[in-house]
Enzyme design. Structure first.
Site, mmCIF file in Angstrom:
data_model
loop_
_atom_site.group_PDB
_atom_site.id
_atom_site.type_symbol
_atom_site.label_atom_id
_atom_site.label_comp_id
_atom_site.label_asym_id
_atom_site.label_seq_id
_atom_site.Cartn_x
_atom_site.Cartn_y
_atom_site.Cartn_z
ATOM 1 C CB ILE A 15 -1.026 -0.150 1.394
ATOM 2 C CG1 ILE A 15 -2.388 -1.010 0.844
ATOM 3 C CG2 ILE A 15 -1.685 1.618 1.367
ATOM 4 C CD1 ILE A 15 -3.084 -1.468 2.633
ATOM 5 C CG ASP A 69 11.332 2.167 14.464
ATOM 6 O OD1 ASP A 69 10.126 1.985 14.117
ATOM 7 O OD2 ASP A 69 11.203 1.254 15.665
ATOM 8 C CE1 TYR A 108 -3.709 -3.183 11.735
ATOM 9 C CE2 TYR A 108 -6.474 -4.312 11.362
ATOM 10 C CZ TYR A 108 -5.131 -3.269 10.746
ATOM 11 O OH TYR A 108 -5.128 -2.688 10.148
#
Length: 257
Positions: free
Chosen positions: A23, A67, A162
């Site tokens: 994506i 990160d 999640y």
């Protein structure tokens, strides 16, 4: 300005976190094709390689190691661009990690904290770092990768960490949008359905899950990365100039049922 021109991003500096993944790479390409100069943030150059390969098509795409869970590093990248007189005016918070198939009672502290540190903290650190410079400039567009999982509870796989992280992304989007609208900074999010990416298709357990996913999807199919990227391009451009705080479903109708 014509309607076609509203979708153009000529000269804009865009940053895409996780810009080398399926994506993320599609987002990088969409923004670059619209005229933006794109920087992808990935942990390694190898991770950014798919996006950097777009240079062969004449696109202005660069890479910065980082990160997103490292707030100091995100601040440093944002400051570096601003110091060079080239602050980001578009930020796509794409980087995230998935976590599914573990019942809530079996989720460990480490698993929970890892998902929250990347999907929630990392997204906030990036938005804060680049948002500060957008506020100073008086303009900017941030697009967050939420999920339909921030609204519904997926089945058959349990995935509380999640789901909670993506619900947080949606409310971070609304909260920042409300605060930063006065500074000319828009903050929106997309909420995709299941997307055909190598990561999703490589999970063996998904072979049994996919038929149920599709049975619960009005369009009867999974999405493609470019379909998510197209919505992100819209939200990053002046074509969506009256939109902020919106969570745009890109879910093949999944949340209609």
């Amino acid at each position: 300005m014509t309607y076609a021109q509203r979708f153009k991003l000529h000269g804009a500096r865009a940053v895409v976190t996780g810009g080398g993944g399926a994506i993320g790479q599609a987002c990088s390409q969409a923004l670059a094709e619209a005229g933006a100069r794109v920087i992808v943030i990935e942990r390694s150059e190898a991770d950014a390689s798919d996006a950097l390969a777009l240079r062969a098509q004449g696109h202005d795409i660069d890479w910065r190691p980082g990160d997103i869970a490292d707030s100091a590093r995100m601040e440093a990248i944002a400051a570096e661009l601003a110091a060079a007189g080239d602050p980001a005016t578009i930020l796509v918070n794409n980087a995230a990690i998935g976590h599914s198939g573990v019942a809530s009672e079996d989720v460990t502290d480490e698993e929970w904290l890892q998902v929250m540190n990347v999907n929630v903290n990392g997204l906030f650190w990036c938005s804060r770092a680049f948002g500060r410079h957008m506020i100073r400039a008086g303009r900017g567009a941030i697009v967050n990768l939420g999920s339909m999982s921030g609204t519904i509870c997926n089945r058959p796989q349990p995935q509380t960490p999640y789901n909670v992280s993506k619900a947080a992304v949606h409310h971070i989007t609304r909260s920042m949008a409300a605060e930063w609208a006065q500074h000319g900074v828009r903050v929106n999010a997309v909420a995709p359905s299941y997307i055909e990416t190598p990561m999703v298709l490589a999970v063996e357990a998904n072979r049994e899950r996919i038929p149920l996913w599709l049975a619960n999807t009005p369009m009867g199919r999974m999405g493609r990365p470019e379909e998510v990227a197209s919505a992100i391009l819209f939200l990053a451009s002046d074509a969506s100039s009256l939109m902020t705080g919106s969570i745009v479903d890109v879910d093949a109708g999944y949340t209609c049922w």
